[in-house]
Design an enzyme around this catalytic site. Structure first.
Site, PDB file in Angstrom:
ATOM      1  N   MET A 136       0.809  -1.220   0.000  1.00  0.00           N
ATOM      2  CA  MET A 136       0.000   0.000   0.000  1.00  0.00           C
ATOM      3  C   MET A 136       0.847   1.278   0.000  1.00  0.00           C
ATOM      4  SD  MET A 136      -2.837  -1.434  -0.335  1.00  0.00           S
ATOM      5  CE  MET A 136      -4.113  -0.205  -0.109  1.00  0.00           C
ATOM      6  N   ARG A 137       2.038   1.203  -0.516  1.00  0.00           N
ATOM      7  CA  ARG A 137       2.902   2.392  -0.604  1.00  0.00           C
ATOM      8  C   ARG A 137       3.165   2.723  -2.065  1.00  0.00           C
ATOM      9  NH1 ARG A 137       3.172   4.862   4.377  1.00  0.00           N
ATOM     10  NH2 ARG A 137       3.121   3.254   5.953  1.00  0.00           N
ATOM     11  N   ASN A 158       1.826  -4.642 -10.323  1.00  0.00           N
ATOM     12  CA  ASN A 158       0.928  -4.350  -9.201  1.00  0.00           C
ATOM     13  C   ASN A 158      -0.454  -4.924  -9.501  1.00  0.00           C
ATOM     14  OD1 ASN A 158       0.016  -3.072  -6.782  1.00  0.00           O
ATOM     15  ND2 ASN A 158      -0.913  -1.466  -8.033  1.00  0.00           N
ATOM     16  N   HIS A 160      -4.450  -4.123  -8.794  1.00  0.00           N
ATOM     17  CA  HIS A 160      -5.301  -3.019  -8.372  1.00  0.00           C
ATOM     18  C   HIS A 160      -6.764  -3.483  -8.321  1.00  0.00           C
ATOM     19  CE1 HIS A 160      -6.562   1.065  -7.733  1.00  0.00           C
ATOM     20  NE2 HIS A 160      -7.521   0.849  -8.609  1.00  0.00           N
TER      21      HIS A 160
HETATM   22  C1  GRF Z   1      -6.172  -6.445  -2.747  1.00  0.00           C
HETATM   23  O1  GRF Z   1      -7.529  -6.168  -2.946  1.00  0.00           O
HETATM   24  C2  GRF Z   1      -5.319  -5.678  -3.733  1.00  0.00           C
HETATM   25  O2  GRF Z   1      -5.939  -5.486  -4.958  1.00  0.00           O
HETATM   26  C3  GRF Z   1      -5.160  -4.355  -3.018  1.00  0.00           C
HETATM   27  O3  GRF Z   1      -5.013  -4.698  -1.664  1.00  0.00           O
HETATM   28  C4  GRF Z   1      -5.649  -5.931  -1.403  1.00  0.00           C
HETATM   29  C5  GRF Z   1      -4.615  -6.820  -0.795  1.00  0.00           C
HETATM   30  O4  GRF Z   1      -5.128  -8.038  -0.336  1.00  0.00           O
HETATM   31  N1  GRF Z   1      -4.071  -3.595  -3.585  1.00  0.00           N
HETATM   32  P1  GRF Z   1      -4.136  -9.189   0.134  1.00  0.00           P
HETATM   33  O5  GRF Z   1      -3.158  -8.573   1.137  1.00  0.00           O
HETATM   34  O6  GRF Z   1      -3.456  -9.762  -1.057  1.00  0.00           O
HETATM   35  O7  GRF Z   1      -5.054 -10.172   0.821  1.00  0.00           O
END
Ligand code: GRF
Length: 241
Positions: A136-137, A158, A160
């Site tokens: 998340m960065r 990535n 999304h």
């Molecule tokens: C997922 O929905 C991904 O698309 C978003 O963050 C969430 C991460 O889920 N960027 P996880 O940590 O893989 O369970």
């Protein structure tokens, strides 16, 4: 079958996408081996998942670094030796025109301090591809240029939680729900200098029923993500042949 590629992973949380990739690699349904998992967040479930699969893990505690940059201020000596603010500033596409210079400078400098620590860990591994699996960065050009060392060859992917280019940002499923969309989806794309703007590698969509809650959408979306991410990694592995 393609030649096995070495994949590094960065996570921030639960790591269900990481688990899907680990499982696909163990089942040999993708030609990939995960060589490390790094997190910006200590103590998250995704790190446990990696350790359980005997994958090396490390943490670069972004919150701590950013807090200390705010509290103590950033001295030039804290910055990586090869950090060039002007160059990074001219490349980045993260800030809308009109954003305050002070805010941009602080963001790029504090992130580069954290990114250098990530790079110092990553350099120990032979890696073909870096996957952001719920990381998340936002990465700055400082980091990106040190991973994408060959021109025109993207090496960071990535996932999304929306059908890009709709709903970039941190809450793709929330935004899809709030807008009242009847189709949701997820996207795997390469990382470039913008936020969620890089070339799309793959997408999967699902239908949203009138009675679906945000939780239903997240559940449907994640199930699609777990299929899509391994497929895109395999596409990358095959592209190297
Ligand atoms: C997922 O929905 C991904 O698309 C978003 O963050 C969430 C991460 O889920 N960027 P996880 O940590 O893989 O369970």
């Amino acid at each position: 079958m393609a030649k096995k590629i070495n994949v590094g992973a960065l996570i921030s949380g639960g790591g269900t996408n990481l688990q899907a990739i680990i499982d696909a690699a163990l089942e040999n349904s993708i030609d990939a081996k995960i060589v490390f998992t790094g997190s910006d967040n200590p103590g998250v479930k995704g790190l446990e998942r990696a350790q359980k699969a005997n994958i090396d893990t490390f943490v670069v505690d972004y919150s701590k670094i950013i807090k200390s940059c705010k509290k103590e201020g950033i001295n030039e000596v804290d910055l990586p030796k090869d950090f060039n603010l002007e160059e990074i500033e001219s490349k980045q596409k993260l800030f809308a025109p009109g954003a305050s210079q002070e805010q941009i400078d602080f963001f790029l400098k504090s992130r580069a301090i954290a990114e250098k620590q990530l790079l110092d860990k990553i350099v120990a591994y032979e890696m073909d591809l870096l996957v952001l699996a719920g990381f998340m960065r936002v990465l700055t050009p400082y980091f990106i240029d040190r991973i994408n060392i060959e021109p025109e060859k993207y090496r960071i992917m990535n996932i999304h939680p929306a059908l890009l280019p709709s709903f970039p940002g941190t809450d793709g499923y929330g935004d899809t729900f709030a807008y009242g969309c009847k189709i949701g989806g997820c996207t795997v794309h390469y990382i470039d200098y913008g936020e969620d703007t890089g070339p799309i590698i793959g997408q999967k969509a699902f239908e949203i029923e009138d009675h679906d809650t945000l939780d239903d959408i997240k559940k449907k979306g994640l199930e699609k993500e777990w299929e899509l991410y391994p497929q895109c990694i395999q596409k990358f592995a095959e592209s190297l042949e």
